[in-house]
Design an enzyme around this catalytic site. Structure first.
Site, mmCIF file in Angstrom:
data_model
loop_
_atom_site.group_PDB
_atom_site.id
_atom_site.type_symbol
_atom_site.label_atom_id
_atom_site.label_comp_id
_atom_site.label_asym_id
_atom_site.label_seq_id
_atom_site.Cartn_x
_atom_site.Cartn_y
_atom_site.Cartn_z
ATOM 1 N N ARG A 114 0.882 -1.240 0.041
ATOM 2 C CA ARG A 114 -0.076 -0.064 0.095
ATOM 3 C C ARG A 114 0.831 1.325 -0.005
ATOM 4 N NH1 ARG A 114 -5.159 1.271 3.744
ATOM 5 N NH2 ARG A 114 -5.948 -0.303 2.035
ATOM 6 N N HIS A 141 -7.247 0.770 -6.273
ATOM 7 C CA HIS A 141 -7.536 -0.145 -5.211
ATOM 8 C C HIS A 141 -8.207 -1.405 -5.590
ATOM 9 C CE1 HIS A 141 -7.765 -1.540 -0.983
ATOM 10 N NE2 HIS A 141 -8.665 -0.776 -0.437
ATOM 11 N N GLN A 144 -10.030 -3.715 -3.520
ATOM 12 C CA GLN A 144 -11.333 -3.341 -2.812
ATOM 13 C C GLN A 144 -12.485 -3.644 -3.976
ATOM 14 O OE1 GLN A 144 -12.121 -1.671 0.058
ATOM 15 N NE2 GLN A 144 -14.228 -2.222 -0.558
ATOM 16 N N ASP A 236 -17.194 7.080 -0.924
ATOM 17 C CA ASP A 236 -15.919 6.978 -0.184
ATOM 18 C C ASP A 236 -15.713 8.439 0.404
ATOM 19 O OD1 ASP A 236 -13.496 6.131 0.641
ATOM 20 O OD2 ASP A 236 -12.503 6.325 -1.427
ATOM 21 N N CYS A 276 -16.382 1.658 0.753
ATOM 22 C CA CYS A 276 -15.206 0.645 1.030
ATOM 23 C C CYS A 276 -14.684 0.909 2.410
ATOM 24 C CB CYS A 276 -14.180 1.345 0.339
ATOM 25 S SG CYS A 276 -13.730 2.883 0.409
ATOM 26 N N ARG A 304 -13.949 -8.933 1.384
ATOM 27 C CA ARG A 304 -12.355 -8.613 1.254
ATOM 28 C C ARG A 304 -11.510 -9.912 1.783
ATOM 29 N NH1 ARG A 304 -10.293 -3.395 1.110
ATOM 30 N NH2 ARG A 304 -8.336 -4.469 0.749
HETATM 31 N N1 CP Z 1 -11.300 -0.405 2.603
HETATM 32 C C1 CP Z 1 -10.174 -0.519 2.920
HETATM 33 O O1 CP Z 1 -9.199 -0.699 2.171
HETATM 34 O O2 CP Z 1 -9.885 -0.410 4.326
HETATM 35 P P1 CP Z 1 -8.683 0.148 4.876
HETATM 36 O O3 CP Z 1 -7.891 1.402 4.597
HETATM 37 O O4 CP Z 1 -8.586 -0.416 6.586
HETATM 38 O O5 CP Z 1 -7.341 -1.231 4.659
HETATM 39 N N1 NVA Z 2 -10.017 6.623 -1.072
HETATM 40 C C1 NVA Z 2 -9.679 6.176 0.298
HETATM 41 C C2 NVA Z 2 -9.752 4.797 0.326
HETATM 42 C C3 NVA Z 2 -9.495 4.140 1.517
HETATM 43 C C4 NVA Z 2 -9.736 2.609 1.742
HETATM 44 C C5 NVA Z 2 -8.163 6.460 0.665
HETATM 45 O O1 NVA Z 2 -7.307 6.312 -0.234
HETATM 46 O O2 NVA Z 2 -8.036 7.027 1.601
#
Ligand code: CP
Ligand code: NVA
Length: 321
Positions: A114, A141, A144, A236, A276, A304
């Site tokens: 990530r 993502h 997701q 989101d 999400c 997930r």
């Molecule tokens: N939806 C998601 O990816 O959650 P986190 O940021 O908690 O991993």
């Molecule tokens: N768009 C959000 C998604 C988190 C799972 C972010 O990038 O923070």
């Protein structure tokens, strides 16, 4: 005795890494969903399938769902996951991403990453000799989107022809929903304020993918128009990780994009709500919507785990499949 389900010979993805949604073919998507359904249907299945396998998990940003689901996914199948906190220094700052990739390739069987820059995950995958999975970048993502469409598939039986509205910021999650949705035949209608539309190149790519499946990618600025006649409304956060500095301004810009009961009724009586997570209750979604019977947010979170277990089985155990 714990049931152990064998995977069949022909189950082999076309990819070694999952960096971008476009990497997956429609056959790959079907394979992941079918295996995820088997994983979910029989708790304890595949409990030794990843015995001895190690996964390195690089996180430059916080996580609840992604971190826990990958770690639980590995340990529940006999493997092990190592969490590498990388908020400071970020990946590539202490040593080159190439060297991180080459070192990890000598010790572990897969990498989950990530990052802020999407290019960091691309570079990891280019230099690793083991599978690399995108666990969210500023651009995409994909895990997701897999969990979300698996959730809609469970709810509606089939995805082809379904209409999903994404309301809010044209961000990483929106991009992945458009790309994977287009591959699956799901029409994605996106409503954003002016200046917060999804990236033009992702929109073009998703539109091109949609031409092969009949899915449409449509952009709006009016959320009511976007949600009308859709089976799912998705939102989101208005400020993604890394954009916290702009959160105050964004709260004002996005105010009329809140998913509340009025917007849900403009969609239709049976329209489901998706997010999400993490959610900012009272901002992009009201408590009344996220806690309503039509909200599938915890099913998305649970799924997930199942889709990522399927992905891990398919990517880390190719000799078994
Ligand atoms: N939806 C998601 O990816 O959650 P986190 O940021 O908690 O991993
Ligand atoms: N768009 C959000 C998604 C988190 C799972 C972010 O990038 O923070």
């Amino acid at each position: 005795m714990t049931p152990v389900i064998a995977m069949e010979k022909q189950e082999q993805l076309s990819i070694r890494d999952l960096v971008a949604d476009q990497d997956l073919t429609t056959a790959d998507l079907a394979m992941i969903f079918e295996l995820a359904a088997r994983v979910k249907a029989v708790p304890g299945s595949f409990s030794h399938a990843l015995a001895g396998k190690q996964l390195a998990m690089i996180f430059e940003k916080p996580s609840l769902r992604t971190r826990v689901t990958f770690e639980v996914g590995m340990t529940s199948m006999g493997g092990y996951a190592i969490y590498l906190e990388h908020s400071k220094p970020r990946l590539g700052e202490r040593e080159s991403i190439k060297d991180v990739a080459r070192n990890l390739s000598r010790w572990v069987d897969g990498i989950v990453a990530r990052t802020f820059a999407h290019q960091a995950v691309v570079e990891l995958a280019e230099n690793a000799s083991i599978p690399v999975i995108n666990a969210l970048t500023d651009l995409l993502h994909p895990c997701q989107a897999l969990g979300d469409y698996f959730t809609l598939r469970e709810k509606f039986g089939s995805l082809k022809g379904l209409k999903l509205a994404f309301v809010g910021d044209g961000n990483n999650v929106c991009h992945s929903l458009m790309l994977t949705g287009a591959k699956l035949g799901v029409t994605v209608r996106v409503a954003t304020p002016y200046g917060f539309e999804p990236k033009a190149e992702i929109v073009s790519e998703a539109k091109a993918l949609g031409r092969e499946t009949g899915a449409k990618i449509q952009l709006f600025h009016d959320p009511v128009e976007a949600v009308a006649g859709t089976q799912a409304v998705y939102t989101d956060v208005w400020a993604s990780m890394g954009q916290e500095y702009a959160a105050h301004l964004r709260t004002q810009v996005f105010a009329s994009y809140q998913v509340n009961e009025n917007l849900m009724s403009a969609a239709g009586p049976d329209t489901v709500f998706l997010h999400c997570l993490p959610a900012h209750r009272g901002s992009e979604v009201t408590d009344a919507v996220i806690d309503s019977p039509t909200s599938l947010v915890y099913d998305q979170a649970e799924n997930r785990l199942h889709v990522q277990k399927a992905l891990l089985l398919l990517l880390l155990q190719p000799q078994r499949v």
